[in-house]
Design an enzyme around this catalytic site. Structure first.
Site, short mmCIF file in Angstrom:
data_model
loop_
_atom_site.label_atom_id
_atom_site.label_comp_id
_atom_site.label_asym_id
_atom_site.label_seq_id
_atom_site.Cartn_x
_atom_site.Cartn_y
_atom_site.Cartn_z
N GLY A 46 -44.82 60.35 -26.18
CA GLY A 46 -45.11 59.44 -25.08
C GLY A 46 -43.81 58.90 -24.51
O GLY A 46 -42.77 58.95 -25.16
N GLN A 51 -38.26 53.29 -20.07
CA GLN A 51 -37.37 53.94 -21.04
C GLN A 51 -36.36 54.87 -20.36
O GLN A 51 -35.40 55.31 -20.99
CB GLN A 51 -38.17 54.71 -22.09
N CYS A 94 -40.01 55.13 -31.90
CA CYS A 94 -39.81 54.91 -30.46
C CYS A 94 -38.51 55.59 -30.06
O CYS A 94 -37.50 55.44 -30.74
CB CYS A 94 -39.73 53.41 -30.18
N LEU A 95 -38.57 56.32 -28.94
CA LEU A 95 -37.37 57.02 -28.47
C LEU A 95 -36.26 56.04 -28.09
O LEU A 95 -35.10 56.42 -28.03
CB LEU A 95 -37.71 57.93 -27.29
N HIS A 136 -48.87 51.57 -27.56
CA HIS A 136 -47.40 51.54 -27.69
C HIS A 136 -46.75 51.62 -26.30
O HIS A 136 -45.83 50.85 -25.98
CB HIS A 136 -46.97 52.71 -28.59
N GLU A 137 -47.26 52.53 -25.46
CA GLU A 137 -46.67 52.72 -24.12
C GLU A 137 -46.99 51.55 -23.20
O GLU A 137 -46.12 51.12 -22.42
CB GLU A 137 -47.16 54.03 -23.48
N HIS A 140 -44.70 48.81 -23.69
CA HIS A 140 -43.41 48.98 -23.00
C HIS A 140 -43.47 48.43 -21.57
O HIS A 140 -42.50 47.86 -21.07
CB HIS A 140 -43.03 50.46 -22.91
#
Ligand code: GNR
Ligand code: NI
Length: 175
Positions: A46, A51, A94-95, A136-137, A140
């Site tokens: 994702g 990000q 998480c990236l 999670h997204e 963000h």
């Protein structure tokens, strides 16, 4: 299409609240494609626009395994309008917080409204990893990170470590 640099903790950009998308047009769809390419390259399952430094309420998800046919999903202005009372725990990463993983408990199921790539209103009922990933997204988009759902002790340790890494990197750039 292009791979964009990822915004990494403790960059304050990650704490911005993203703005609703006003029109689903060619530049926005180009950004969605760049986000997918960036996510596949990482690799991740994702990615939220913030990000890659774009404070817009858009996210992409693809849960297909590497040996499966890609299944890209684009969610524009997503909103959770229902969550189950039962909860599930997943080990999240998480990236924007590379190589750190922790268990997070969230509602096991969610219903989400969003616009698709054609600008058409859609609804999705999600469970399992899709439910976790969507939450999670969407976090963000609100400037929230998965480490905000773990203990303060653990969170402070992670932030401290990433501050140190950022400082070392800045030092090397100055030389
Ligand atoms: O690649 C990712 N894996 C992942 C695993 C468990 C729960 C959430 C995620 S999302 C993450 C990519 C990312 O940082 N998205 O914002
Ligand atoms: Ni993330």
């Amino acid at each position: 299409m292009s791979i964009k640099p990822l915004v990494i903790l403790p960059d304050p950009v990650l704490r911005q609240v993203s703005k609703p998308v006003e029109r689903v047009d060619a530049p926005l769809l180009r950004l969605a494609d760049d986000m997918l390419e960036t996510m596949y390259d990482a690799p991740g399952i994702g990615l939220a626009a913030i990000q890659v430094g774009e404070p817009l309420r858009m996210l992409v998800i693809d849960l297909a395994k590497e040996d499966e046919t890609p299944a890209p999903h684009v969610f524009i202005n997503p909103e959770i309008f229902e969550s189950t009372d039962d909860r599930s725990v997943y080990e999240e990463g998480c990236l924007s917080i590379p190589d750190y993983y922790a268990e997070v408990e969230r509602p096991a199921g969610v219903r989400v409204k969003y616009l698709d790539r054609a600008g058409k209103a859609q609804e999705m009922t999600a469970e399992g990893l899709m439910a976790t990933c969507l939450q999670h997204e969407i976090d963000h988009l609100n400037g929230v990170l998965f480490i905000d759902h773990i203990s303060k002790l653990k969170r402070d340790m992670v932030v401290k470590k990433f501050r140190k890494i950022a400082k070392e990197k800045a030092g090397r750039l100055v030389g």
